[in-house]
Write an enzyme that holds these catalytic residues in place. Structure first.
Site, short mmCIF file in Angstrom:
data_model
loop_
_atom_site.label_atom_id
_atom_site.label_comp_id
_atom_site.label_asym_id
_atom_site.label_seq_id
_atom_site.Cartn_x
_atom_site.Cartn_y
_atom_site.Cartn_z
N ASP A 185 0.91 -1.15 0.00
CA ASP A 185 0.00 0.00 0.00
C ASP A 185 0.95 1.19 0.00
O ASP A 185 1.57 1.49 1.02
CB ASP A 185 -0.87 0.01 1.26
CG ASP A 185 -1.80 1.21 1.28
OD1 ASP A 185 -1.38 2.30 0.84
OD2 ASP A 185 -2.94 1.07 1.73
N HIS A 186 1.09 1.86 -1.14
CA HIS A 186 2.20 2.82 -1.24
C HIS A 186 2.06 3.99 -0.27
O HIS A 186 3.05 4.66 0.03
CB HIS A 186 2.40 3.29 -2.69
CG HIS A 186 1.42 4.32 -3.16
ND1 HIS A 186 0.18 4.00 -3.63
CD2 HIS A 186 1.52 5.67 -3.24
CE1 HIS A 186 -0.45 5.12 -3.98
NE2 HIS A 186 0.34 6.14 -3.76
N HIS A 248 -5.74 2.84 1.36
CA HIS A 248 -4.99 4.01 1.82
C HIS A 248 -5.63 4.69 3.03
O HIS A 248 -4.97 4.98 4.02
CB HIS A 248 -4.85 5.04 0.70
CG HIS A 248 -4.24 4.50 -0.56
ND1 HIS A 248 -3.29 3.52 -0.56
CD2 HIS A 248 -4.45 4.81 -1.86
CE1 HIS A 248 -2.92 3.25 -1.82
NE2 HIS A 248 -3.62 4.01 -2.62
C1 BG6 Z 1 -3.63 4.66 -6.14
C2 BG6 Z 1 -5.00 4.71 -6.73
O1 BG6 Z 1 -3.50 3.60 -5.25
O2 BG6 Z 1 -3.37 5.88 -5.45
C3 BG6 Z 1 -5.15 5.90 -7.66
O3 BG6 Z 1 -5.24 3.51 -7.45
C4 BG6 Z 1 -4.77 7.17 -6.93
O4 BG6 Z 1 -6.48 6.00 -8.15
C5 BG6 Z 1 -3.40 7.03 -6.28
O5 BG6 Z 1 -4.75 8.22 -7.88
C6 BG6 Z 1 -3.08 8.23 -5.42
O6 BG6 Z 1 -1.75 8.13 -5.00
P1 BG6 Z 1 -0.90 9.42 -4.66
O7 BG6 Z 1 0.39 8.88 -4.12
O8 BG6 Z 1 -0.76 10.20 -5.92
O9 BG6 Z 1 -1.70 10.17 -3.63
#
Ligand code: BG6
Length: 510
Positions: A185-186, A248
């Site tokens: 989960d980045h 997230h």
């Molecule tokens: C991803 C989603 O996990 O996270 C995307 O699939 C979203 O839809 C993205 O745009 C948002 O990531 P960040 O790091 O740009 O906030």
């Protein structure tokens, strides 16, 4: 940082090596880790794709994209050239066993050139529907036969509901043990998200306030300006609940609400996070409308630039009912948080990009000021995750002058000012996976609990077509119902980026 000291020789195999994630995030992350001396001396990245390509062709494609997406854009330096020499391309047909045989031969040849059997890290950056085929072929050929050395990273979504996630997990566990599976989960790799733990458990002064006794409510916002871009095909039918809330936002909720772990060992931290997910009050089907609001954007304008509605985006059905916005109220049934609402919201095509946690403290019990306690701005702690990276504490002070008037003020810690070169989320997570540290990855029980918490909502939404879609304009803060969700309790969404001037508009004279 001893865990990074002895990274073993590793062969990284990227399924989906020619895909969007690989070019935007994975190769830049590996390049930066390499430039920062975080890769083993012996490593090789094998990018897999369907088409036939030479290594040279593929390396120049990677270089081109590093120039666009890497945080260290000066890719003409010899070190980046050296980095590229560690990448090779291998054509693979996901469905054909013979393809995995030739991959096996390639891996064995690399082991031989290293003079030892290297660790293997399989990165699945592909559509989830391929996971089963890949995993069973890995098992059949014995590509990941050493549980101590071999790992797999899986991108979200892990399944599409609790039942499918259980099936996927059972299937994966025929090839990999739980400790080999790194569910990514980045958001957990973001510096400011990790800083929540540092802030909460590295300080003693906030902990006594961190509960139902002093906190009125908590708001977690992840707002994006972008729409679905080129990802319509993926997003359609997935929607904001599965794309953002299930992972997230619930992970940020965990970091905000968890108890202090006994140690920083992976399982100690993950146990405390799993407790939060378990304590989320499950809602009944008939309560879904009361607790959750869904929305879809219509045409509008962002920062003055007109943008089309969701249904006009590429790959989207003209009568799509996929939600691009969710707001919900969550209660945690535990001692610390009983009765305290946690408001979560996320949306695409919002007025501005911002992710934040806002903790609003209870009002003063009694005010000696003549306007009473209603006229006072409550104390707030605002943790900005992105693009602002700061922590603000808002409180009342005396307005300079002869009379005893109050006005809000704030203290700010600016994370960005401390370091402009923070690693990208993917760098942190990949470095941890290489080092065998699963702390920032989701353990199976967390994923299962997160699905369990939203499954009823999914089910009800599947059965009831939203008649009011699209119901918010691109460039707004979402549908009106999301404001009503909070208004019922006398609350409202708080902007996290109030300027000093806006804050001072809350000046109150006595
Ligand atoms: C991803 C989603 O996990 O996270 C995307 O699939 C979203 O839809 C993205 O745009 C948002 O990531 P960040 O790091 O740009 O906030």
């Amino acid at each position: 940082m001893s865990k990074f000291k002895n990274i073993n020789p590793t062969i990284i195999v990227i399924f989906g090596g020619t895909g969007d994630l690989a070019k935007r995030k994975l190769f830049p992350a590996f390049q930066n880790l390499y430039l920062d001396g975080r890769m083993s001396k012996k490593f090789e990245i094998i990018a897999l794709g369907r088409a036939e390509k030479s290594n040279e062709e593929f390396r120049s494609y990677v270089l081109e994209n590093l120039n666009i997406f890497s945080r260290k854009k000066d890719t003409s330096d010899p070190e980046t050239q050296k980095f590229l020499s560690h990448i090779s391309y291998h054509s693979l047909d996901i469905d054909k066993e013979a393809s995995y045989q030739s991959l096996n031969e390639k891996i064995n040849a690399i082991d031989e050139s290293f003079g030892e059997r290297a660790n293997r890290l399989f990165y699945l950056s592909i559509t989830p529907s391929f996971i089963t085929t890949i995993s069973s072929n890995i098992k059949k050929i014995g590509l990941a036969a050493n549980p101590k050395q071999d790992r797999i990273i899986i991108e979200k979504p892990f399944g599409y509901d609790k039942t499918s996630a259980i099936a996927l997990n059972e299937m994966l566990s025929q090839t990999f043990k739980e400790e080999q599976i790194y569910r990514i989960d980045h958001y957990l790799g973001k510096e400011t998200v990790q800083n929540i733990l540092a802030f909460r458990f590295g300080n003693s002064m906030f902990e006594p306030l961190w509960s139902r006794n002093f906190i009125d409510f908590v708001q977690i916002t992840v707002a994006e300006e972008v729409g679905v871009e080129e990802r319509g095909g993926f997003y359609e039918g997935v929607g904001a609940l599965k794309d953002m809330i299930q992972n997230h936002l619930l992970q940020i909720l965990c970091m905000t609400a968890m108890e202090a772990p006994a140690s920083l060992e992976a399982d100690d931290i993950r146990n405390r996070k799993a407790d939060v997910l378990k304590s989320i009050r499950r809602i009944k089907p008939e309560e879904v409308d009361h607790y959750v609001v869904r929305g879809q954007y219509d045409a509008g304008a962002i920062k003055g630039k007109p943008v089309p509605g969701y249904r006009e985006d590429k790959g989207i059905a003209p009568d799509s009912i996929t939600e691009t916005y969710v707001a919900m109220k969550i209660y945690l049934d535990n001692w610390r948080w009983q009765g305290i609402p946690f408001y979560l919201r996320t949306g695409k095509r919002m007025e501005e990009k911002q992710s934040s946690i806002i903790i609003q403290f209870k009002p003063v019990p009694h005010s000696s000021f003549s306007y009473g306690k209603e006229g006072m701005t409550p104390n707030r702690l605002i943790i900005n995750i992105q693009p602002a990276m700061d922590i603000k504490l808002q409180f009342m002070t005396k307005k300079p002058g002869l009379s005893l008037s109050l006005r809000p003020a704030e203290m700010i810690f600016d994370y960005f000012a401390c370091s402009t070169m923070s690693p990208e989320a993917y760098e942190t997570l990949i470095a941890d996976a290489l080092a065998g540290d699963p702390t920032l990855f989701m353990r199976w029980d967390q994923v299962e609990q997160a699905w369990d918490a939203i499954d009823t909502i999914q089910q009800v939404w599947k059965d009831t077509v939203p008649v009011n879609f699209p119901n918010y304009k691109a460039g707004s803060w979402g549908p009106e119902e999301a404001d009503e969700l909070l208004a019922r309790q006398g609350h409202k969404w708080i902007p996290n980026t109030q300027t000093k001037e806006e804050l001072l508009e809350d000046d109150t004279d006595i």
